[in-house]
Design an enzyme around this catalytic site. Structure first.
Site, PDB file in Angstrom:
ATOM      1  N   ILE A   1       0.839  -1.203   0.000  1.00  0.00           N
ATOM      2  CA  ILE A   1       0.000   0.000   0.000  1.00  0.00           C
ATOM      3  C   ILE A   1       0.876   1.255   0.000  1.00  0.00           C
ATOM      4  O   ILE A   1       0.600   2.234  -0.705  1.00  0.00           O
ATOM      5  CB  ILE A   1      -0.973  -0.001   1.207  1.00  0.00           C
ATOM      6  CG1 ILE A   1      -1.793  -1.297   1.211  1.00  0.00           C
ATOM      7  CG2 ILE A   1      -1.900   1.201   1.153  1.00  0.00           C
ATOM      8  CD1 ILE A   1      -2.738  -1.440   2.388  1.00  0.00           C
TER       9      ILE A   1
ATOM     10  N   ASP B   1      11.859   2.608   5.674  1.00  0.00           N
ATOM     11  CA  ASP B   1      11.437   1.213   5.543  1.00  0.00           C
ATOM     12  C   ASP B   1      12.598   0.288   5.909  1.00  0.00           C
ATOM     13  O   ASP B   1      13.742   0.535   5.526  1.00  0.00           O
ATOM     14  CB  ASP B   1      10.972   0.934   4.106  1.00  0.00           C
ATOM     15  CG  ASP B   1      10.102  -0.318   4.017  1.00  0.00           C
ATOM     16  OD1 ASP B   1       8.911  -0.187   3.703  1.00  0.00           O
ATOM     17  OD2 ASP B   1      10.632  -1.431   4.263  1.00  0.00           O
TER      18      ASP B   1
ATOM     19  N   ALA C   1       4.115   1.331   7.982  1.00  0.00           N
ATOM     20  CA  ALA C   1       5.009   0.204   8.306  1.00  0.00           C
ATOM     21  C   ALA C   1       4.379  -0.718   9.342  1.00  0.00           C
ATOM     22  O   ALA C   1       3.938  -0.280  10.403  1.00  0.00           O
ATOM     23  CB  ALA C   1       6.348   0.724   8.819  1.00  0.00           C
TER      24      ALA C   1
ATOM     25  N   THR D   1       7.097  -4.654  15.942  1.00  0.00           N
ATOM     26  CA  THR D   1       6.972  -3.621  14.898  1.00  0.00           C
ATOM     27  C   THR D   1       5.698  -2.796  15.069  1.00  0.00           C
ATOM     28  O   THR D   1       5.739  -1.567  15.004  1.00  0.00           O
ATOM     29  CB  THR D   1       6.994  -4.284  13.497  1.00  0.00           C
ATOM     30  OG1 THR D   1       8.323  -4.736  13.263  1.00  0.00           O
ATOM     31  CG2 THR D   1       6.594  -3.314  12.409  1.00  0.00           C
TER      32      THR D   1
ATOM     33  N   THR E   1      -6.722  -0.777  10.336  1.00  0.00           N
ATOM     34  CA  THR E   1      -7.458  -1.811   9.612  1.00  0.00           C
ATOM     35  C   THR E   1      -8.813  -2.087  10.268  1.00  0.00           C
ATOM     36  O   THR E   1      -8.963  -1.925  11.490  1.00  0.00           O
ATOM     37  CB  THR E   1      -6.623  -3.114   9.599  1.00  0.00           C
ATOM     38  OG1 THR E   1      -7.448  -4.205   9.221  1.00  0.00           O
ATOM     39  CG2 THR E   1      -6.030  -3.436  10.973  1.00  0.00           C
ATOM     40  N   ASP E   2      -9.761  -2.553   9.463  1.00  0.00           N
ATOM     41  CA  ASP E   2     -11.069  -2.931  10.023  1.00  0.00           C
ATOM     42  C   ASP E   2     -10.950  -4.155  10.934  1.00  0.00           C
ATOM     43  O   ASP E   2     -11.864  -4.438  11.718  1.00  0.00           O
ATOM     44  CB  ASP E   2     -12.090  -3.189   8.909  1.00  0.00           C
ATOM     45  CG  ASP E   2     -11.690  -4.275   7.916  1.00  0.00           C
ATOM     46  OD1 ASP E   2     -10.597  -4.871   8.069  1.00  0.00           O
ATOM     47  OD2 ASP E   2     -12.482  -4.536   6.987  1.00  0.00           O
ATOM     48  N   GLU E   3      -9.821  -4.884  10.849  1.00  0.00           N
ATOM     49  CA  GLU E   3      -9.684  -6.101  11.671  1.00  0.00           C
ATOM     50  C   GLU E   3      -9.671  -5.796  13.163  1.00  0.00           C
ATOM     51  O   GLU E   3      -9.897  -6.693  13.970  1.00  0.00           O
ATOM     52  CB  GLU E   3      -8.419  -6.880  11.288  1.00  0.00           C
ATOM     53  CG  GLU E   3      -8.491  -7.395   9.883  1.00  0.00           C
ATOM     54  CD  GLU E   3      -7.585  -8.579   9.600  1.00  0.00           C
ATOM     55  OE1 GLU E   3      -7.048  -9.192  10.539  1.00  0.00           O
ATOM     56  OE2 GLU E   3      -7.437  -8.898   8.413  1.00  0.00           O
TER      57      GLU E   3
ATOM     58  N   TYR F   1      -2.068 -10.244  14.972  1.00  0.00           N
ATOM     59  CA  TYR F   1      -1.930  -9.083  14.068  1.00  0.00           C
ATOM     60  C   TYR F   1      -2.921  -7.997  14.452  1.00  0.00           C
ATOM     61  O   TYR F   1      -2.546  -6.842  14.694  1.00  0.00           O
ATOM     62  CB  TYR F   1      -2.146  -9.509  12.604  1.00  0.00           C
ATOM     63  CG  TYR F   1      -2.449  -8.340  11.689  1.00  0.00           C
ATOM     64  CD1 TYR F   1      -1.479  -7.376  11.414  1.00  0.00           C
ATOM     65  CD2 TYR F   1      -3.717  -8.162  11.116  1.00  0.00           C
ATOM     66  CE1 TYR F   1      -1.753  -6.283  10.592  1.00  0.00           C
ATOM     67  CE2 TYR F   1      -4.004  -7.082  10.300  1.00  0.00           C
ATOM     68  CZ  TYR F   1      -3.021  -6.149  10.036  1.00  0.00           C
ATOM     69  OH  TYR F   1      -3.300  -5.065   9.233  1.00  0.00           O
TER      70      TYR F   1
ATOM     71  N   LYS G   1      -2.431  -4.190  16.033  1.00  0.00           N
ATOM     72  CA  LYS G   1      -2.882  -2.968  15.348  1.00  0.00           C
ATOM     73  C   LYS G   1      -3.828  -2.172  16.246  1.00  0.00           C
ATOM     74  O   LYS G   1      -3.801  -0.943  16.253  1.00  0.00           O
ATOM     75  CB  LYS G   1      -3.583  -3.323  14.022  1.00  0.00           C
ATOM     76  CG  LYS G   1      -2.672  -3.861  12.938  1.00  0.00           C
ATOM     77  CD  LYS G   1      -1.655  -2.854  12.418  1.00  0.00           C
ATOM     78  CE  LYS G   1      -2.264  -1.762  11.580  1.00  0.00           C
ATOM     79  NZ  LYS G   1      -1.215  -0.871  10.988  1.00  0.00           N
TER      80      LYS G   1
ATOM     81  N   ASN H   1      -7.453  -4.641   0.938  1.00  0.00           N
ATOM     82  CA  ASN H   1      -6.962  -4.003  -0.283  1.00  0.00           C
ATOM     83  C   ASN H   1      -6.540  -5.051  -1.314  1.00  0.00           C
ATOM     84  O   ASN H   1      -6.081  -6.140  -0.955  1.00  0.00           O
ATOM     85  CB  ASN H   1      -5.708  -3.183   0.022  1.00  0.00           C
ATOM     86  CG  ASN H   1      -5.989  -1.866   0.728  1.00  0.00           C
ATOM     87  OD1 ASN H   1      -5.386  -0.854   0.398  1.00  0.00           O
ATOM     88  ND2 ASN H   1      -6.897  -1.853   1.689  1.00  0.00           N
TER      89      ASN H   1
ATOM     90  N   LYS I   1      -1.090 -12.822   0.409  1.00  0.00           N
ATOM     91  CA  LYS I   1      -2.472 -12.398   0.621  1.00  0.00           C
ATOM     92  C   LYS I   1      -3.359 -13.056  -0.433  1.00  0.00           C
ATOM     93  O   LYS I   1      -2.895 -13.408  -1.519  1.00  0.00           O
ATOM     94  CB  LYS I   1      -2.578 -10.868   0.540  1.00  0.00           C
ATOM     95  CG  LYS I   1      -1.581 -10.106   1.416  1.00  0.00           C
ATOM     96  CD  LYS I   1      -1.979 -10.132   2.858  1.00  0.00           C
ATOM     97  CE  LYS I   1      -1.061  -9.503   3.884  1.00  0.00           C
ATOM     98  NZ  LYS I   1       0.078  -8.738   3.585  1.00  0.00           N
TER      99      LYS I   1
ATOM    100  N   VAL J   1      -8.280 -22.898  -0.201  1.00  0.00           N
ATOM    101  CA  VAL J   1      -9.336 -22.066   0.394  1.00  0.00           C
ATOM    102  C   VAL J   1      -9.574 -22.569   1.812  1.00  0.00           C
ATOM    103  O   VAL J   1      -9.806 -23.762   2.027  1.00  0.00           O
ATOM    104  CB  VAL J   1     -10.629 -22.151  -0.453  1.00  0.00           C
ATOM    105  CG1 VAL J   1     -11.797 -21.486   0.265  1.00  0.00           C
ATOM    106  CG2 VAL J   1     -10.406 -21.513  -1.817  1.00  0.00           C
TER     107      VAL J   1
ATOM    108  N   ASP K   1      -9.106 -24.741   8.344  1.00  0.00           N
ATOM    109  CA  ASP K   1      -9.397 -23.325   8.545  1.00  0.00           C
ATOM    110  C   ASP K   1      -8.282 -22.623   9.319  1.00  0.00           C
ATOM    111  O   ASP K   1      -7.517 -23.268  10.048  1.00  0.00           O
ATOM    112  CB  ASP K   1     -10.722 -23.183   9.308  1.00  0.00           C
ATOM    113  CG  ASP K   1     -11.461 -21.910   8.934  1.00  0.00           C
ATOM    114  OD1 ASP K   1     -10.863 -21.058   8.251  1.00  0.00           O
ATOM    115  OD2 ASP K   1     -12.643 -21.785   9.323  1.00  0.00           O
TER     116      ASP K   1
END
Ligand code: NAD
Ligand code: DAU
Length: 351
Positions: free
Chosen positions: A13, A34, A85, A103, A131-133, A156, A160, A186, A195, A212, A286
């Site tokens: 991104i 970076d 980052a 990080t 993020t929406d997560e 993760y 965030k 994204n 991803k 999947v 899963d």
């Protein structure tokens, strides 16, 4: 000239953001910070130094390195920070959470401290890319708004969420000019092939099976990376300090439907038999703690800032599939030895 520090600019991104910003903000000088982890790639920024002389600098540094970050603020008259980052892949956070805390939490803390020090006697704006997560998982109905309580599921998203809260605390406690964006999934060029979308495209091109998770009925909400980045620019320009803005394009898809759609696009472009291509889909164990559904309500950004995503999903998907077809060298190079180890660790035992 306004100097903007963009962290994580060699990633997916961030690199798309820098290309967009250098084009549409002729008064910006962009300083990229970076660490060039597995996800950071200088190829993603190729040509920018020559195309924008004096307006682009790359600094190879870790965002957790307080000395380097402070020095950058001293060398450059940073007027704004856009903090991309991060360690970003949910499955990697399950394989090894510690790097995510380091990080995403410590890196954000380090950057906030450097910015607070530098902006004691001059103005500066800090944008936390989130993020929406952080909202956790939805059932079949409803949407994430900025009021939805944080309820992260993975290491993760937990890291965030901590970073978001830390950033907002600098507004409340120190009066720092902080804004936060929370975006959905994204897709687009330069996305690392771990991803879902680039993983499926590159594996289909290599003739591999297409893993999947679970039943494939989980829902993700998709946005083209340029629409995300246009939102980030808008929030940076016009967002109110101390506020969170959800960014999304109202584009929910079940994973299995998405994979089938992208295979149809790839098959049409490559002249493959679509039935044979779909036959490569394999249902595998899963993801632990797999969030069921994400769906962003972007009304606040739309009504307050005039946010309006522009890329229709089908068009964006087609151009993305074509990008990977035309940049086989890029994704073959990033699939280094370390990538093979990761694929083995994640998918090797999965049946
Ligand atoms: P990415 O994994 O493609 O890139 C991450 C970049 O950060 C890389 O260039 C990497 O080298 C750099 N980086 C990692 N650790 C670092 C460190 N310690 N110091 C300095 N640089 C470091 O990530 P992305 O998908 O481009 O995501 C960018 C940001 O957007 C992240 O903060 C992520 O949480 C957020 N986000 C991503 C999505 C998505 O769908 N990908 C959606 C919403 C929000
Ligand atoms: O919602 C925003 C988030 O989107 C970002 O914050 C993250 O950085 C980004 O990685 C992404 O997280 P997801 O976990 O949603 O993305 P991923 O591409 O890993 O997976 C998308 C969906 O596809 C998810 O439901 C899991 C499923 N999946 C993923 C992989 C890698 C599979 O079914 N098979 C796979 O091999």
């Amino acid at each position: 000239m306004k100097t903007v520090l963009v962290t994580g600019g060699a990633g997916f991104i961030g690199s798309n953001f820098i290309r967009l910003a250098l084009k549409v903000r002729p008064d910006w000088r962009v300083v990229v910070l970076d660490a060039l982890t597995y996800a950071g790639n200088l190829e993603n920024l190729e040509g920018l130094e020559a195309a924008y002389p004096g307006r682009y600098r790359f600094a190879h540094a870790d965002v957790t390195d307080a000395g380097r970050v402070k020095a950058l603020f001293e060398e450059e008259s940073v007027a704004a920070v856009v903090h991309f980052a991060a360690e970003t892949h949910v499955d990697r956070s399950i394989l090894g959470p510690t790097a995510f805390v380091k990080t995403n939490v410590m890196g954000t803390a380090t950057l906030l401290e450097a910015a607070r020090g530098a902006w004691k006697d001059r103005p500066g704006r800090y944008l936390q890319v989130s993020t929406d997560e952080v909202y956790g998982s939805l059932k079949e109905t409803g949407f994430f708004t900025e009021q939805t309580p944080l309820d992260p599921s993975s290491p993760y998203s937990a890291s965030k969420a901590a970073a978001d809260q830390l950033a907002l605390s600098y507004y409340r406690t120190f009066g720092m000019d902080v804004v936060v964006t929370r975006c959905c999934n994204n897709y687009g060029p330069y996305q690392f092939p771990e991803k879902l979308i680039p993983l499926m495209i590159t594996r289909a091109l290599a003739g591999e099976n297409l893993p999947v998770y679970g039943t494939g009925q989980n829902v993700r909400d998709w946005i083209h990376v340029d629409d995300h980045n246009r939102g980030v620019l808008l929030v940076l320009d016009k967002g109110r300090a101390g506020e969170v803005y959800n960014l999304g394009a109202r584009c929910e898809k079940r994973n299995l439907d998405l994979v089938k759609e992208l295979l149809r696009v790839a098959a049409a472009v490559k002249g493959w038999d679509p039935v044979q291509t779909e036959g490569k889909i394999t249902f595998v164990t899963d993801r632990p703690g797999h969030d069921w559904r994400y769906a962003i309500d972007p009304s606040k950004a739309e009504s307050e800032l005039g946010y309006a995503p522009q890329v229709p999903f089908r068009e964006g998907l087609e151009s993305t599939v074509r990008w990977y077809l035309e940049h086989e060298g890029w994704w073959r190079r990033v699939q280094s030895g370390a990538y093979k180890d990761f694929v083995q660790a994640l998918y090797g035992e999965r049946r």
